[in-house]
Design a protein around this motif. Structure first.
Motif, short mmCIF file in Angstrom:
data_model
loop_
_atom_site.label_atom_id
_atom_site.label_comp_id
_atom_site.label_asym_id
_atom_site.label_seq_id
_atom_site.Cartn_x
_atom_site.Cartn_y
_atom_site.Cartn_z
N ILE A 1 -8.47 0.18 2.14
CA ILE A 1 -7.92 -1.14 2.51
C ILE A 1 -7.17 -1.79 1.34
CG2 ILE A 1 -9.74 -1.46 4.23
CD1 ILE A 1 -11.03 -3.52 2.33
N ARG A 2 -6.84 -1.01 0.35
CA ARG A 2 -6.13 -1.54 -0.83
C ARG A 2 -4.82 -2.22 -0.43
NH1 ARG A 2 -5.23 2.80 -5.36
NH2 ARG A 2 -7.48 2.41 -5.64
N TYR A 3 -4.06 -1.56 0.40
CA TYR A 3 -2.79 -2.13 0.89
C TYR A 3 -3.07 -2.70 2.29
CZ TYR A 3 -0.52 0.44 -2.91
OH TYR A 3 -0.14 0.92 -4.14
N LYS B 1 3.51 -1.71 -12.49
CA LYS B 1 3.86 -2.99 -11.86
C LYS B 1 3.11 -3.17 -10.55
CE LYS B 1 7.86 -5.70 -10.29
NZ LYS B 1 9.35 -5.70 -10.14
N ASP B 2 3.04 -2.11 -9.75
CA ASP B 2 2.35 -2.19 -8.46
C ASP B 2 0.85 -2.38 -8.67
OD1 ASP B 2 2.14 -2.12 -5.65
OD2 ASP B 2 1.67 0.02 -5.67
N ILE B 3 0.27 -1.65 -9.61
CA ILE B 3 -1.17 -1.78 -9.86
C ILE B 3 -1.51 -3.18 -10.36
CG2 ILE B 3 -3.10 -0.95 -11.26
CD1 ILE B 3 -1.64 1.79 -11.32
N THR B 4 -0.68 -3.70 -11.24
CA THR B 4 -0.91 -5.06 -11.75
C THR B 4 -0.87 -6.07 -10.61
OG1 THR B 4 0.06 -4.48 -13.89
CG2 THR B 4 -0.07 -6.82 -13.34
N GLU C 1 -3.91 -8.53 -9.45
CA GLU C 1 -3.74 -9.98 -9.35
C GLU C 1 -4.18 -10.49 -7.98
OE1 GLU C 1 0.38 -10.35 -10.36
OE2 GLU C 1 -0.06 -10.90 -12.45
N ARG C 2 -3.83 -9.76 -6.93
CA ARG C 2 -4.25 -10.16 -5.58
C ARG C 2 -5.77 -10.11 -5.44
NH1 ARG C 2 -1.57 -7.01 -0.86
NH2 ARG C 2 -2.92 -8.47 0.25
#
Length: 315
Positions: A246-248, A303-306, A310-311
């Motif tokens: 469920i990460r994305y 960038k995507d992992i960061t 943050e989310r």
């Protein structure tokens, strides 16, 4: 979902003779018709091979001999209900190791995540059943596996181990130079405030896929047809696989997918904490920090992992 992420390793490009030798171990009379590099893998190099008689197989190349042996040994003991491609043959060369693997048809789950609510529920239910099936494999303790599918390095997520692992990532190593001081502070505060939730994690020492997401599951109709790429498997908490899945979670009918996932698990006898989603996000924070701390990657990946971290800490 991992859009434009940089590869961990360069693509391995064997010549036709090498492909022929690999195939002939299992198909002595098999001549190759076509070879196609499969997209999506970030560490292994996977090729779809069509033989002249119409048979399809996959050649899976890697420079990591240990993980390929682990995959093969794990493949031998997976429950029948787990829809993993069969390993047909494995061999080792000075430059790489390679496995010849059964071809499985289907569409990546990633490409079905815009389906209708009813379809997403049904797909989620099938995913939940697969997750419950792989959890049938038990271990004496939680931790990382050796090539013989035995725990060689114990590790269990507890309030203390969660907080110490997160603080280790944000205080030492490459991750420290890839995030701002503000995000470092927010991660530390978030981890400290939520660590006690792991007291609710009653997971036994059972199999974790380790990369259980829309890029490693194939779907036919609304059923899982294959669970791929087991090189990150270990013994641990079910919430690590759920968190990865469920990460994305920005797709329109993800709530229906999650309802189906929970039903598939529940109908298979898996009981989760009422705070299952929070636990899954906490467990996945460990995985995300590990990815951001890795020596592998590039601007797009980091960038995507960061953004995902943050989310999580804002949730």
């Amino acid at each position: 979902m991992k859009t434009n992420w940089e590869r961990n390793k360069p693509i391995i490009e064997p010549d036709l003779k090498s492909f022929s030798e690999i195939v002939q171990n299992d198909y002595p009379d098999g001549s190759i018709n076509t070879i196609e590099l499969l997209a999506g893998g970030l560490s292994h190099s996977n090729y779809k091979i069509e033989l002249m008689d119409g048979t399809w197989v996959v050649a899976r190349f890697t420079t990591n001999k240990k993980t390929l042996i682990l995959e093969q040994n794990l493949n031998r003991i997976l429950p029948e209900e787990v829809k993993a491609p069969r390993f047909l043959h494995i061999s080792h060369q000075p430059e790489y190791s390679v496995a010849l693997v059964e071809w499985k048809s289907g569409v990546l789950l990633r490409d079905r995540l815009t389906s209708s609510a009813n379809e997403m529920y049904a797909i989620g239910h099938s995913v939940g059943k697969q997750l419950a099936s792989l959890r049938q494999i038990t271990f004496e303790s939680q931790g990382f596996l050796d090539k013989n599918v035995k725990v060689e390095k114990p590790f269990r997520l507890t309030p203390d181990s969660f907080y110490s692992t997160i603080t280790s990532f944000i205080e030492k190593g490459p991750m420290t130079s890839r995030i701002s001081k503000s995000l470092t502070h927010r991660i530390r505060t978030f981890a400290k405030n939520h660590a006690q939730l792991f007291l609710e994690d009653k997971s036994e020492a059972r199999l974790v896929h380790g990369d259980f997401n829309g890029l490693n599951l194939l779907i036919e109709g609304t059923e899982v047809s294959a669970v791929l790429d087991w090189e990150f498997a270990f013994a641990g908490s079910i919430y690590l696989d759920i968190g990865n899945m469920i990460r994305y979670d920005h797709f329109p009918n993800m709530e229906s997918f999650e309802d189906g996932l929970l039903a598939g698990l529940r109908n298979s006898g898996v009981v989760l904490s009422p705070n299952w989603r929070k636990l899954a996000k906490l467990a996945d924070l460990v995985a995300l920090c590990s990815l951001l701390d890795s020596q592998y990657g590039g601007e797009n990946r980091f960038k995507d992992i960061t953004r995902l971290i943050e989310r999580t800490v804002e949730g």
